[in-house]
Design an enzyme around this catalytic site. Structure first.
Site, PDB file in Angstrom:
ATOM      1  CD  GLU A 132      25.735  25.741  34.990  1.00  0.00           C
ATOM      2  OE1 GLU A 132      24.986  24.984  35.618  1.00  0.00           O
ATOM      3  OE2 GLU A 132      25.404  27.131  34.993  1.00  0.00           O
ATOM      4  CG  ASN A 173      29.720  28.408  29.690  1.00  0.00           C
ATOM      5  OD1 ASN A 173      30.603  29.471  29.569  1.00  0.00           O
ATOM      6  ND2 ASN A 173      28.483  28.325  29.740  1.00  0.00           N
ATOM      7  CG  HIS A 209      24.883  34.172  35.373  1.00  0.00           C
ATOM      8  ND1 HIS A 209      24.142  34.675  34.342  1.00  0.00           N
ATOM      9  CD2 HIS A 209      25.313  32.756  34.767  1.00  0.00           C
ATOM     10  CE1 HIS A 209      23.949  34.068  33.390  1.00  0.00           C
ATOM     11  NE2 HIS A 209      24.530  32.698  33.574  1.00  0.00           N
ATOM     12  CD  GLU A 237      25.586  30.951  30.426  1.00  0.00           C
ATOM     13  OE1 GLU A 237      24.758  31.118  31.589  1.00  0.00           O
ATOM     14  OE2 GLU A 237      25.846  29.887  29.965  1.00  0.00           O
ATOM     15  CG  ASP A 239      22.623  37.916  34.091  1.00  0.00           C
ATOM     16  OD1 ASP A 239      23.504  37.452  35.231  1.00  0.00           O
ATOM     17  OD2 ASP A 239      21.814  36.914  33.722  1.00  0.00           O
TER      18      ASP A 239
HETATM   19  C1  XIL Z   1      18.726  29.560  31.704  1.00  0.00           C
HETATM   20  C2  XIL Z   1      17.576  30.162  30.764  1.00  0.00           C
HETATM   21  O1  XIL Z   1      18.122  31.445  30.567  1.00  0.00           O
HETATM   22  C3  XIL Z   1      16.493  29.957  31.351  1.00  0.00           C
HETATM   23  O2  XIL Z   1      15.473  30.472  30.541  1.00  0.00           O
HETATM   24  C4  XIL Z   1      16.026  28.542  31.696  1.00  0.00           C
HETATM   25  O3  XIL Z   1      14.926  28.437  32.369  1.00  0.00           O
HETATM   26  C5  XIL Z   1      17.293  28.098  32.598  1.00  0.00           C
HETATM   27  O4  XIL Z   1      18.480  28.285  32.118  1.00  0.00           O
HETATM   28  N1  XIL Z   1      23.664  28.788  33.132  1.00  0.00           N
HETATM   29  C6  XIL Z   1      23.603  28.281  31.979  1.00  0.00           C
HETATM   30  C7  XIL Z   1      22.442  28.758  31.190  1.00  0.00           C
HETATM   31  O5  XIL Z   1      24.592  27.912  31.358  1.00  0.00           O
HETATM   32  O6  XIL Z   1      21.845  27.567  30.424  1.00  0.00           O
HETATM   33  C8  XIL Z   1      21.089  28.994  31.931  1.00  0.00           C
HETATM   34  O7  XIL Z   1      20.017  29.384  31.259  1.00  0.00           O
HETATM   35  C9  XIL Z   1      21.511  30.138  32.979  1.00  0.00           C
HETATM   36  C10 XIL Z   1      22.630  29.627  33.958  1.00  0.00           C
END
Ligand code: XIL
Length: 316
Positions: A132, A173, A209, A237, A239
């Site tokens: 990020e 990422n 996401h 990641e 969802d």
């Molecule tokens: C999230 C985890 O899933 C949570 O358990 C934690 O509290 C916060 O981080 N982007 C990312 C991940 O790169 O590391 C994050 O993971 C979600 C957003």
């Protein structure tokens, strides 16, 4: 096998995977699915390889949580993604509030990335070395790394990671780079600059996401812009959240959305794999992060497959 990983591999992908977290590993009905190589050929620790977990004080490394997940991957015959080396979030305060000279912070980054990546040498398929780096408008995120070193923190971390594990693929990422726009352009320009400068970079991770009904239509095109540079790409990641309560209509739209996203990766040869940001609503980060939203995963709270699961298999 007919699970997600078996289908993805049969279609030429390297893996279909999921995030997991240490606290979930004592849940036997959960691990029965997690450990199934037909469903998941790769796992990613959601938290236990982050900076606050691995170097809580300067020079003191704790790998117990990360090791548990790395060992599980080994036992299960699964690949492992390392997540992550350098990120503005979940930093210990000695880093985030530190007053560093450029030389000192360079040393801090080299020590952290080198020790972390070196500890897992030979065990990690790919590392999110940088997580990020950009704001949504494509400008650099203002954090201790950028504010102290400018953009140079990126090559510093990538070179340290390469030296520590020459066989791990090194990724940057981010989220909101899936659609065409300023942030995707910023990432593309960063990668081109790194390549021009001879800095090691192997892949870009698209977090994905997403929100039900709002999957970006330009995602495949964006993936292709990155693979055209000779990089691999991955969905890291995934969802797809919705406003609660779920309805049969929103679950049906979510099924379509999962199919669309997975299909984009299937259509792009250099898209190596897909990772769910945990596979079940029981352990999703969404409800605690996005107020009023949830049900983002393909398995429900009771570890039962939702329509979204069929959306994925339809694309694989
Ligand atoms: C999230 C985890 O899933 C949570 O358990 C934690 O509290 C916060 O981080 N982007 C990312 C991940 O790169 O590391 C994050 O993971 C979600 C957003």
């Amino acid at each position: 096998g007919s699970g997600l990983n078996s289908l993805a591999k049969a279609a030429g992908k390297v893996y279909f995977g999921t995030a997991t977290d240490n606290g979930e590993l004592s849940d036997q009905p959960y691990t029965a699915i997690l450990d199934n190589i037909n469903e998941f050929g790769q796992i990613t620790p959601a938290n236990s390889m982050k900076w606050d977990a691995t170097e809580p004080t300067r020079g003191t490394f704790t790998f117990s949580g990360g090791d548990q997940i790395a060992n599980l991957a080994k036992t299960n015959g699964q690949l492992l993604r390392g997540h992550n080396c350098v990120w503005y979030n979940q930093l210990p305060s000695w880093v985030s509030n530190g007053q560093f000279t450029a030389a000192d912070l360079t040393d801090v980054i080299q020590t952290h990335c080198g020790t972390l990546v070196g500890h897992y040498k030979g065990q990690v398929y790919s590392w999110d070395v940088i997580n990020e780096p950009f704001n949504d408008d494509g400008t650099w995120r203002s954090d201790v790394f950028y504010n102290t070193l400018g953009t140079q923190y990126v090559p510093i971390a990538l070179k340290a990671a390469r030296a520590a594990d020459p066989n791990a693929k090194l990724y940057i990422n981010d989220y909101n780079i899936e659609q065409q726009g300023a942030k995707a352009t910023a990432m593309l320009n960063l990668v081109k600059q790194l390549q021009a400068d001879g800095v090691p970079i192997d892949g870009v991770g698209f977090q994905c996401h997403f929100i039900v009904g709002e999957v970006p239509g330009t995602f495949q095109q964006t993936l292709e812009q990155f693979t055209a540079l000779g990089l691999e790409v991955a969905i890291t990641e995934l969802d797809i959240r919705m406003t609660l309560p779920a309805t049969s209509a929103s679950l049906a739209q979510q099924q379509k959305d999962y199919q669309t996203v997975v299909q984009a990766c299937m259509n792009v040869k250099g898209c190596v794999g897909i990772t769910l940001w945990d596979f079940t609503d029981k352990y999703s980060w969404v409800p605690s992060t996005f107020s009023g939203q949830g049900e983002a995963c393909p398995w429900d709270q009771n570890l039962q497959k939702k329509p979204a699961y069929s959306g994925i298999t339809a694309a694989l």
